[in-house]
Design an enzyme around this catalytic site. Structure first.
Site, PDB file in Angstrom:
ATOM      1  N   PRO A 218      13.313  10.214   7.027  1.00 15.48           N
ATOM      2  CA  PRO A 218      14.099  10.398   8.250  1.00 15.48           C
ATOM      3  C   PRO A 218      13.230  10.419   9.517  1.00 15.48           C
ATOM      4  O   PRO A 218      13.753  10.269  10.620  1.00 15.48           O
ATOM      5  CB  PRO A 218      14.805  11.737   8.052  1.00 15.48           C
TER       6      PRO A 218
ATOM      7  N   GLU B  12      11.885  17.716  -1.270  1.00 21.28           N
ATOM      8  CA  GLU B  12      11.683  17.930   0.171  1.00 21.28           C
ATOM      9  C   GLU B  12      10.841  16.827   0.800  1.00 21.28           C
ATOM     10  O   GLU B  12      10.781  16.712   2.021  1.00 21.28           O
ATOM     11  CB  GLU B  12      11.026  19.296   0.432  1.00 21.28           C
TER      12      GLU B  12
HETATM   13  N1  4HQ Z   1      15.322  10.971   3.206  1.00 21.31           N
HETATM   14  N2  4HQ Z   1      16.547   7.164   5.678  1.00 21.31           N
HETATM   15  C1  4HQ Z   1      13.801  10.787   1.277  1.00 21.31           C
HETATM   16  C2  4HQ Z   1      16.235  10.416   4.090  1.00 21.31           C
HETATM   17  C3  4HQ Z   1      16.189   8.999   4.502  1.00 21.31           C
HETATM   18  C4  4HQ Z   1      16.776   8.470   5.675  1.00 21.31           C
HETATM   19  C5  4HQ Z   1      15.392  12.411   3.001  1.00 21.31           C
HETATM   20  C6  4HQ Z   1      14.226  10.250   2.589  1.00 21.31           C
HETATM   21  C7  4HQ Z   1      14.874  12.867   1.679  1.00 21.31           C
HETATM   22  C8  4HQ Z   1      13.137  12.762   0.031  1.00 21.31           C
HETATM   23  N3  4HQ Z   1      15.660   7.973   3.855  1.00 21.31           N
HETATM   24  N4  4HQ Z   1      13.640  12.229   1.322  1.00 21.31           N
HETATM   25  N5  4HQ Z   1      17.417   9.140   6.629  1.00 21.31           N
HETATM   26  O1  4HQ Z   1      17.101  11.116   4.560  1.00 21.31           O
HETATM   27  O2  4HQ Z   1      15.878   6.859   4.571  1.00 21.31           O
END
Ligand code: 4HQ
Length: 259
Positions: A94, A121
């Site tokens: 993110p 996380e």
């Molecule tokens: N993630 N766009 C992976 C996301 C995310 C996003 C949160 C990535 C959790 C472990 N990935 N982690 N926004 O929310 O791609």
């Protein structure tokens, strides 16, 4: 084109190899995908891929070592398969750069990428420092893993490969891609001509190509001005709004104001 995916859940990627446009493009040999599971490179009895965060706090952090080994495996397999370029290693996060169509277009004219899908996380920063070349995000929301972001990148990229869409669709792709870079799409209708008292807009039934094109353009302008005034401003700056477009917007009070 080749995507290598580092993920604890390889089965999720059956979504793109088994269904629709991306599956057909795969059968046609236009692209391939290989998944690398960090759990498979662990050596301890419990096949550990995560641990508690230093400094405390909730959740778990993915260990650097199984991720680094997975990327090394992906790189070796790509080299073995004759890849000429060093593939970018893209982490879904993110905090990354917001994914957009121009990035799919750039990827589509490359040899592909190694996509890293975190869980929990997040991943140990030392893996990012050692291996990751780019961090991309789907948007400002929190997913439970990077897999859905990786699927979005693969899907948006593969459908742009020459020959991925069937013949009738490639013209559609051109206008859609062009439309995306400027204006939002217009509404679409198919049979029946009247559905629950709602008729198809008359210009679409007129058979006059110029009239249909003008109606569609005006609908695009109206929807874009209402929902994404930033795109109108960008189109104006790029010089892609005609005098006729500007008149349409001004007459309806849709031209965005300086604020
Ligand atoms: N993630 N766009 C992976 C996301 C995310 C996003 C949160 C990535 C959790 C472990 N990935 N982690 N926004 O929310 O791609």
């Amino acid at each position: 084109m080749r995507f290598d995916i580092v993920t604890l859940f390889p089965e999720i990627f059956d979504a793109v190899t088994r269904h629709g446009v991306t599956a057909r493009a795969c059968q046609r040999g236009l692209w391939q995908m290989h998944a690398w599971n960090p759990r498979e490179v662990t050596t301890d009895a419990h096949r550990t891929v995560d641990d508690r965060p230093y400094g405390g706090g909730p959740g778990m952090v993915m260990l650097a070592d199984p991720l680094i080994k997975s990327v090394q495996r992906a790189r070796a397999a790509r080299a073995e398969a004759g890849a000429l370029q060093a593939a970018p290693v893209i982490l879904l996060s993110p905090t990354g750069r917001r994914f957009e169509q121009s990035m799919a277009r750039d990827l589509a004219s490359s040899e592909g990428a190694i996509l890293i899908c975190g869980r929990y996380e997040g991943v140990d920063q030392r893996f990012i420092d050692a291996c990751v070349t780019d961090e991309w995000s789907l948007g400002d929301f929190v997913l439970s893993g990077g897999e859905i972001g990786a699927l979005a990148i693969v899907d948006a990229t593969v459908r742009l490969l020459p020959g991925a869409l069937n013949h009738g669709q490639s013209a559609v792709q051109d206008s859609f891609d062009a439309a995306l870079s400027g204006m939002l799409d217009c509404p679409h209708y198919t049979r029946p001509e009247v559905y629950e008292g709602q008729a198809v807009p008359a210009p679409l039934l007129s058979g006059h190509h110029a009239q249909i094109a003008r109606w569609r353009r005006e609908q695009s302008l109206r929807i874009t001005a209402q929902r994404r005034p930033d795109l109108i401003a960008a189109a104006r700056a790029a010089g892609t709004l005609s005098a006729q477009d500007e008149r349409f917007l001004a007459e309806r009070g849709l031209a965005p104001t300086e604020d």
